[in-house]
Design an enzyme around this catalytic site. Structure first.
Site, PDB file in Angstrom:
ATOM      1  N   ASP A 190     -44.616 -42.832  -0.986  1.00  0.00           N
ATOM      2  CA  ASP A 190     -44.881 -44.263  -1.175  1.00  0.00           C
ATOM      3  C   ASP A 190     -45.957 -44.441  -2.226  1.00  0.00           C
ATOM      4  O   ASP A 190     -46.516 -43.465  -2.739  1.00  0.00           O
ATOM      5  CB  ASP A 190     -45.270 -44.943   0.157  1.00  0.00           C
ATOM      6  N   HIS A 251     -41.969 -48.334  -4.797  1.00  0.00           N
ATOM      7  CA  HIS A 251     -42.895 -47.613  -3.904  1.00  0.00           C
ATOM      8  C   HIS A 251     -43.117 -46.182  -4.414  1.00  0.00           C
ATOM      9  O   HIS A 251     -43.112 -45.230  -3.643  1.00  0.00           O
ATOM     10  CB  HIS A 251     -42.347 -47.593  -2.468  1.00  0.00           C
ATOM     11  N   GLU A 315     -37.989 -53.351  -1.779  1.00  0.00           N
ATOM     12  CA  GLU A 315     -39.158 -53.917  -2.452  1.00  0.00           C
ATOM     13  C   GLU A 315     -39.427 -53.282  -3.819  1.00  0.00           C
ATOM     14  O   GLU A 315     -40.508 -52.788  -4.076  1.00  0.00           O
ATOM     15  CB  GLU A 315     -40.386 -53.756  -1.549  1.00  0.00           C
TER      16      GLU A 315
END
Ligand code: ACM
Ligand code: ZN
Length: 760
Positions: A190, A251, A315
């Site tokens: 991440d 990420h 995302e």
């Protein structure tokens, strides 16, 4: 099953504590007397493994070494592989007064037979060292025919935001598998940290696995490939599959830190030190991105035998792609008109690469965006249920982990002031338990079978260590287990809670798990400092029915303390210390509530006032109010307290911010005598020269945990608000709204209106 009359006290179905509740179970009258002399018999390799697992549990908890030998008619527990039993994880467990037979067609099934058998034994079976002289344990006579409702029963752990050592991961594998959870989704990469050693790209862990936060604290850690193997093998022995997640294409800031060429602009960055979504992502215009990911995958697939591989996909903002020549060139070549198509290009290309390695991809529901998702891709629905519904209708298999329905285990389980600071939200045990992973819209659609299962996610922005992880996981993971395993018609929350509160809690405690116990809450107040002028009634409640005890003499509450039965009448300043007690006797942490009896604090009489507050601004980064210098760098007036946090430019990525501290002071004009409750995420709020709210020891300045009630007379009261700009626990204080909120106790909240603020 032969039911034999017995003189041993009868057990009824209510006293069977197995979680998740079995598909079919009949309870007989009587027990099997299990003793150190009980023979263990097994036939076949998997049966021996199951028998050995059981023998080891008994040895650890009692010191007794059970003898394995030939099956016999009496006093014997037999484990057998029976290929006639349908279902990969199904099993049968027959307990009669003469013996026990556990059978299944696979080792998985026998493992679950053992888990159910262990839950028929007293919680002492969970001890890790011999706790008592073991003579006999009575096992209730039951006949169980069990099988899971869903094949995928998962928990996601996130060691990226806060690292979790191997020992903590293994502990969860042991606990979760005892409740028949069979998938560990391990989120290994991440923005905030890359956690898996990749030998071809050593800088991923030398540069990408460490970050220095806004307060100077260092967060680091990664798993070597040997450690990964150790975890995967430990999971295998607990019949749990480990599914790795490699986030693509967003990420990925930790990887870009180590290999800047992976992003569109070859950015020089560090792992992200705030939460939220990062703009800088991987560049699909560059072949380098694909060769990098393929190399990483080449090493990862050797470590994870699971046929599933999670590729993230969530995302990932597309702004950088819109401004990147290489991305635009790639789009032109492919005839794309939208950046979203690049997202599906990446997922498709990497998905095909993984397919060659024999892996099915799982991705967050954004992988549906851009179209063209390969039919074999499995969609993990997290933004509510819609992703899962859309995906199933399109023929994809789906996994349900909706944040809207309680499956984000990083959310609160009760009143925030009774819990470690969480990311927000509200997910009670009951909410999790009530969930049906087949959304209503799919029921009767012929697509129900595409729902593979359900998962709870433990994102770790607000899980700083294994203890808080366990607080968030348990007992919600047990509700998840029953949602995932038990037939819907067998679910019963009241009975589930009985099993949790009477039995499972003792088992968790035996493992020293820091599990959540609802604490006493004050209806319509989230406040440990209440005020009154004459007398008041203090009401207490819990998120699910539990006994509350309390003291008013300052001592810690005990099981024998006064039981709360109706609102407590307070007529003088009192410290109330209160806990809940589970039926098994375990008590919650103590909550202390200070109730202050006071006259309305008199108002001041400033000679001349004007609207607004004085604001003093101090340039620099200050971690504590005492570090603020005497002399301000600048001074001004503000009309609203919120402006205290708006004195510097803060870009969305919160990079290169010139931090400052600010103090707003003046008067708040209280409209009428009353008990006012104050709440603020600012560092401090002073009223009438007294520190009313002090957040300076909060790990993260969110969800004001220091609300206070004050008795104030009508008129002007001095107010001083201290704001410290910076990043605390991954949270930029500039993201708070800067407000001081207030209400008449029990009433509606409002931010202090501009018309109430004055300065001399
Ligand atoms: C997610 O919570 N971003 C999958
Ligand atoms: Zn690009």
């Amino acid at each position: 099953m032969v039911l034999i009359a017995s003189t041993i006290p009868l057990l009824n179905a209510q006293e069977i504590n197995i979680i998740p509740t079995p598909k079919e179970m009949t309870v007989g009258n009587g027990t099997f007397k299990f003793s150190p002399k009980t023979r263990i018999a097994a036939k076949g390799k998997e049966a021996h493994e199951a028998a050995d697992f059981f023998i080891e549990k008994v040895r650890k908890s009692t010191g007794s070494e059970l003898i394995k030998g030939k099956s016999r008619k009496d006093d014997c527990i037999t484990f057998i592989i029976d290929k006639d039993i349908q279902g990969k994880e199904s099993y049968k467990l027959e307990v009669t007064s003469r013996g026990i037979l556990a059978s299944a067609s696979t080792g998985d099934g026998l493992f679950y037979a053992v888990q159910s058998l262990l839950q028929l034994l007293p919680p002492e079976i969970e001890n890790n060292r011999p706790a008592k002289n073991f003579t006999t344990w009575n096992i209730p006579m039951v006949s169980i025919t069990d099988a899971p409702r869903f094949e995928y029963r998962g928990v996601m752990l996130d060691p990226c935001r806060h690292f979790l050592p191997v020992s903590a991961i293994k502990r969860q594998i042991e606990m979760l598998s005892a409740y028949k959870i069979n998938r560990l989704h391990w989120h290994l990469t991440d923005d905030q940290g890359w956690r898996i050693e990749i030998k071809k790209y050593p800088e991923l862990v030398t540069m990408g696995a460490q970050r220095t936060e806004g307060d100077g604290s260092i967060h680091k850690g990664f798993y070597t490939q040997e450690e990964i193997k150790e975890v995967v093998e430990y999971a295998r022995r607990h019949h749990m599959q480990v599914i790795p997640e490699l986030e693509i294409p967003g990420h990925e800031l930790a990887a870009i830190t180590a290999y800047p060429e992976l992003s569109c602009q070859s950015d020089t960055v560090t792992p992200r030190i705030i939460w939220g979504v990062e703009d800088i992502v991987m560049c699909p215009g560059k072949e380098k991105m694909f060769s990098f990911l393929q190399d990483v995958i080449d090493e990862m697939v050797l470590l994870f035998p699971s046929s599933y591989f999670h590729i993230g996909g969530d995302e990932s903002p597309r702004g950088e792609w819109a401004n990147c020549d290489k991305c635009q060139q790639r789009m032109k070549q492919l005839g794309y008109t939208k950046e979203a198509q690049l997202q599906s290009y990446i997922i498709d290309r990497i998905g095909k690469y993984l397919a060659q390695k024999g892996k099915h991809i799982i991705g967050w529901d954004e992988i549906l965006e851009g179209g063209n998702l390969d039919a074999s891709a499995i969609v993990m629905s997290w933004r509510g249920e819609q992703g899962g519904i859309t995906a199933a209708k399109a023929g994809h298999r789906v996994l349900m982990t909706p944040s809207s329905h309680g499956f984000y285990f990083d959310q609160y389980q009760g009143d925030p002031v009774t819990e470690p600071t969480a990311i927000g939200g509200y997910s009670t045990l009951q909410k999790v338990y009530a969930y049906n992973p087949v959304p209503q819209e799919l029921q009767g659609s012929g697509k129900e079978h595409l729902v593979m299962g359900v998962q709870g996610n433990c994102w770790s922005e607000y899980i700083p260590n294994a203890s808080v992880l366990e607080y968030r996981l348990y007992p919600r993971a047990l509700a998840l287990a029953e949602v995932a395993w038990s037939p819907i018609e067998k679910k019963n929350f009241k009975d589930f809670v009985r099993r949790v509160d009477n039995d499972a809690s003792l088992r968790l405690q035996t493992h020293h798990i820091n599990f959540h116990i609802p604490q006493p809450e004050i209806p319509n107040a989230s406040c440990n400092r209440i005020a009154f002028t004459d007398k008041t009634l203090l009401s207490l409640t819990t998120t699910r029915p539990l006994t509350i005890v309390y003291t008013t003499d300052g001592t810690a509450p005990k099981a024998s303390s006064t039981i709360y039965s109706s609102p407590i009448l307070l007529d003088r300043s009192t410290t109330i210390r209160t806990s809940t007690i589970l039926p098994c006797g375990i008590m919650s942490p103590v909550r202390t509530i200070y109730a202050e009896k006071a006259a309305f604090a008199p108002a001041s009489n400033p000679e001349h006032v004007e609207n607004g507050l004085n604001l003093s601004v101090y340039q620099g980064t200050f971690l504590r109010p005492f570090q603020i210098p005497e002399k301000a760098d600048s001074q001004k007036k503000i009309d609203r307290i919120e402006k205290i946090r708006a004195q510097t430019k803060v870009p969305g990525n919160v990079r290169n911010v010139k931090n400052y501290a600010a103090i707003a002071d003046g008067f708040i004009k209280i409209p009428e005598n009353g008990i006012y409750e104050f709440s603020s995420n600012n560092n401090q709020v002073w009223i009438d020269g007294k520190l009313a709210i002090d957040n300076s020891n909060a790990s993260v300045p969110r969800y004001s945990r220091e609300n206070v009630q004050l008795a104030l007379a009508e008129g002007y009261h001095r107010i001083k608000v201290v704001f410290l700009g910076g990043i605390f626990g991954g949270w930029p204080t500039y993201w708070d709204n800067g407000a001081v909120n207030l209400r008449i106790a029990g009433g509606k909240w409002q931010s202090v209106p501009a018309e109430w603020l004055f300065h001399e």
